[in-house]
Write a protein that holds these residues in place. Sequence first.
Motif, mmCIF file in Angstrom:
data_model
loop_
_atom_site.group_PDB
_atom_site.id
_atom_site.type_symbol
_atom_site.label_atom_id
_atom_site.label_comp_id
_atom_site.label_asym_id
_atom_site.label_seq_id
_atom_site.Cartn_x
_atom_site.Cartn_y
_atom_site.Cartn_z
ATOM 1 N N SER A 122 36.273 -50.699 37.954
ATOM 2 C CA SER A 122 35.779 -51.209 36.671
ATOM 3 C C SER A 122 35.841 -50.164 35.569
ATOM 4 N N ASP A 123 35.886 -48.873 35.942
ATOM 5 C CA ASP A 123 35.874 -47.759 34.980
ATOM 6 C C ASP A 123 34.626 -47.746 34.111
ATOM 7 N N CYS A 124 33.587 -48.480 34.511
ATOM 8 C CA CYS A 124 32.325 -48.421 33.783
ATOM 9 C C CYS A 124 31.620 -47.097 34.112
ATOM 10 N N PHE A 125 30.612 -46.758 33.315
ATOM 11 C CA PHE A 125 29.910 -45.494 33.498
ATOM 12 C C PHE A 125 28.738 -45.618 34.472
ATOM 13 N N VAL A 126 28.134 -46.799 34.532
ATOM 14 C CA VAL A 126 26.962 -47.028 35.368
ATOM 15 C C VAL A 126 27.088 -48.423 35.968
ATOM 16 N N ALA A 127 26.554 -48.608 37.169
ATOM 17 C CA ALA A 127 26.532 -49.932 37.794
ATOM 18 C C ALA A 127 25.116 -50.277 38.212
ATOM 19 N N ARG A 128 24.789 -51.544 38.108
ATOM 20 C CA ARG A 128 23.502 -52.058 38.539
ATOM 21 C C ARG A 128 23.741 -53.427 39.199
ATOM 22 N N LYS A 129 23.137 -53.687 40.402
ATOM 23 C CA LYS A 129 22.198 -52.776 40.990
ATOM 24 C C LYS A 129 22.597 -52.466 42.416
ATOM 25 N N ALA A 130 22.295 -51.238 42.835
ATOM 26 C CA ALA A 130 22.709 -50.764 44.150
ATOM 27 C C ALA A 130 21.592 -50.987 45.162
ATOM 28 N N TRP A 131 21.992 -51.354 46.353
ATOM 29 C CA TRP A 131 21.034 -51.506 47.448
ATOM 30 C C TRP A 131 20.482 -50.125 47.806
ATOM 31 N N PRO A 132 19.187 -49.959 47.866
ATOM 32 C CA PRO A 132 18.638 -48.626 48.113
ATOM 33 C C PRO A 132 19.038 -48.016 49.453
ATOM 34 N N HIS A 133 19.448 -48.855 50.421
ATOM 35 C CA HIS A 133 19.841 -48.336 51.730
ATOM 36 C C HIS A 133 21.351 -48.138 51.865
ATOM 37 N N ALA A 134 22.085 -48.242 50.746
ATOM 38 C CA ALA A 134 23.534 -48.024 50.774
ATOM 39 C C ALA A 134 23.801 -46.526 50.738
ATOM 40 N N ALA A 135 23.573 -45.865 51.862
ATOM 41 C CA ALA A 135 23.658 -44.402 51.912
ATOM 42 C C ALA A 135 25.051 -43.908 51.549
ATOM 43 N N GLY A 136 26.090 -44.579 52.038
ATOM 44 C CA GLY A 136 27.449 -44.163 51.727
ATOM 45 C C GLY A 136 27.765 -44.264 50.250
ATOM 46 N N LEU A 137 27.296 -45.337 49.614
ATOM 47 C CA LEU A 137 27.535 -45.538 48.187
ATOM 48 C C LEU A 137 26.861 -44.434 47.372
ATOM 49 N N TYR A 138 25.612 -44.157 47.663
ATOM 50 C CA TYR A 138 24.897 -43.114 46.913
ATOM 51 C C TYR A 138 25.522 -41.742 47.165
ATOM 52 N N ALA A 139 25.901 -41.466 48.413
ATOM 53 C CA ALA A 139 26.483 -40.158 48.720
ATOM 54 C C ALA A 139 27.772 -39.931 47.943
ATOM 55 N N ALA A 140 28.592 -40.966 47.834
ATOM 56 C CA ALA A 140 29.867 -40.821 47.127
ATOM 57 C C ALA A 140 29.679 -40.702 45.623
ATOM 58 N N LEU A 141 28.778 -41.494 45.061
ATOM 59 C CA LEU A 141 28.624 -41.532 43.611
ATOM 60 C C LEU A 141 27.747 -40.407 43.066
ATOM 61 N N LEU A 142 26.930 -39.817 43.910
ATOM 62 C CA LEU A 142 26.076 -38.718 43.452
ATOM 63 C C LEU A 142 26.616 -37.364 43.868
ATOM 64 N N ALA A 143 27.866 -37.334 44.318
ATOM 65 C CA ALA A 143 28.499 -36.055 44.641
ATOM 66 C C ALA A 143 28.708 -35.268 43.350
ATOM 67 N N PRO A 144 28.824 -33.928 43.427
ATOM 68 C CA PRO A 144 29.069 -33.124 42.217
ATOM 69 C C PRO A 144 30.248 -33.675 41.433
ATOM 70 N N PRO A 145 30.083 -33.916 40.145
ATOM 71 C CA PRO A 145 31.141 -34.557 39.350
ATOM 72 C C PRO A 145 32.345 -33.648 39.178
ATOM 73 N N THR A 146 33.495 -34.269 39.088
ATOM 74 C CA THR A 146 34.743 -33.560 38.796
ATOM 75 C C THR A 146 35.317 -34.122 37.508
ATOM 76 N N PRO A 147 35.927 -33.280 36.668
ATOM 77 C CA PRO A 147 36.466 -33.765 35.385
ATOM 78 C C PRO A 147 37.528 -34.839 35.599
ATOM 79 N N SER A 148 37.515 -35.847 34.758
ATOM 80 C CA SER A 148 38.497 -36.922 34.841
ATOM 81 C C SER A 148 39.792 -36.499 34.160
ATOM 82 N N ARG A 149 40.908 -36.676 34.868
ATOM 83 C CA ARG A 149 42.194 -36.322 34.275
ATOM 84 C C ARG A 149 42.701 -37.395 33.328
ATOM 85 N N HIS A 150 42.313 -38.623 33.608
ATOM 86 C CA HIS A 150 42.794 -39.731 32.784
ATOM 87 C C HIS A 150 41.599 -40.574 32.353
ATOM 88 N N PRO A 151 40.895 -40.148 31.295
ATOM 89 C CA PRO A 151 39.725 -40.919 30.852
ATOM 90 C C PRO A 151 40.122 -42.364 30.555
#
Length: 567
Positions: free
Chosen positions: A260-289
């Motif tokens: 979707s290239d959106c900045f934020v998504a709502r709403k995430a299941w609180p027990h989606a451990a894989g989703l949170y782990a991937a999205l809250l990883a240290p950010p990396t600069p986007s090469r193609h905004p």
Amino acid sequence: MTVGFVMLVHEALGRAGQVAAHWADQGSPVVIHIDRRVPRPEADALRARLADRRNCLFSPATACEWGTFSIVRATQAAVAGMLAENPGVSHVFLASGACVPLRPVADLEAFLAARPGIDFIESVTTDEVRWAVGGLDRERFTLRFPFSWRRHRRLFDGHVALQRALGVSRRIPQGIEPHLGSQWWCLTRRTLEAILEDPRRREFDRYFRRVWIPDEAYFQTLVRRHALNVQSRSLTLSKFDFQGKPHVFYDDHLELLRQSDCFVARKAWPHAAGLYAALLAPPTPSRHPATPNPGAVDRVFARALARRTEGRAGLYMQSRYPNRGWENGRSCAEYCVLHGFDAVFPGFEAWLDRRSDAAVHGRLFAMDRVHFAGGAETHAGNLGDNPRLRDYDPRAFLTNLLWNTRGTRQCFQFGPEDNQAITRFLAEDPNAQVAVITGASLIPLFQAGLDFARTRKIAARHQQIETAFLACLRRSGKGRALRVWTLAEFLEDWMTHLDGTLAGTGLAAGMPPADAPEIACLDGFGAFLDRLRNEGMHPQLCGDIAAIHRLTDGGAPTPRPRLSVVR
């Protein structure tokens, strides 16, 4: 260019704390509002977790209730605190505790810097766009809503009905035009300061206190009064189903969310451990905004909506209950219902089973038990032969049996002795191919040798049931799939009728005479019908009794072969 995040939190505080820390660690100030109804230990734990991050603040707690002005009041307080404590903030991004970031804050700030002075908020007029779910669009602004929709539903509905009956209509404050939109927005400091410092704010707040779901209308309306440039869209991916409930995202939605290239998504299941782990990883600069494009995933949501509301043919599921008529086809495949055949042909099930690829059941709706093919006690899907379980919901029993055995044609016997609760379903289901020999239920009675007074009563009851069954079938307009003969008509040319029935229902075809089933012993059956008629029970569903005499009791010769009998 600095973006501050305001978070409205009322549950899953641990996950909300992770997201707040993620944004704070990227240099963005965060103001968190915790619903006052959250247990104190949980709220204190969140404060303690974020205590070492100086750019995380907490606004005064308000008890928030869905659909009321309390959510707007909490948002106002949190935004005011954000602006007062962070003079360098140029934009405020409103999020919930169930939101997850999809892209780095740097991407968001670059996006906003390239669009200076633009407010991003979904804001549409009720007259032009009617997307609100629940039946209240313009009326949410012209009626009063003093009662909670969730806690006092009867009072809520009654008060709305009373206002409509009395023709009550509130005056909308001069200078504003009601707008609706998503609760989640990103507004400039200038616009927010103008809304919060508007000289008429007390008037507007007083008006919106009695608007229904004001958090989807307050800022959406007032932004039109103060903003210089509004883009009517949200930067948060927030999808809703046909009932107006938000979609919940799980671990397997990760790639979909990123598309979707959106900045934020709502709403995430609180027990989606894989989703949170991937999205809250240290950010990396986007090469193609990329520009947010929630429409890129609309096709997936459209298919999900169709699957939920239409479903697969013949599959009944929780999401479509309790709405009658939502099923996508009453059953998943064609099946055959034979009425009276097992009375005319003893051993008919075994005979048909030998020459057909179908699953040939006995009386699935018999009173004593469910007679599955082969006399089994259970069938596909662990369906049991207990009649009480079957009769709790006969429709569900039959549709489950058909679903569990899809790919194999099902055939079962049916008669007036069986539970008739399934009759209407059979009549209305276009997949039901029904063949009926009327009056055939008298053959087992004839052979049973019961007291005749009792036999007459049973025969009369069976005839009433059969008559009602036929009427139900014919009302449904099932001429294509319905075959009906009287017993006399069927016996006159039973080889042809039987062969046509089996071929027409896909059970078997091309029956050679040597492979024909043996027919029941009917010697004296005509006299039996005469006696029923003479004692007051006219067996009219049997058809021409004289023809039955001729065929079964040695009457005048006919061009058709005499019936062979099994004694």
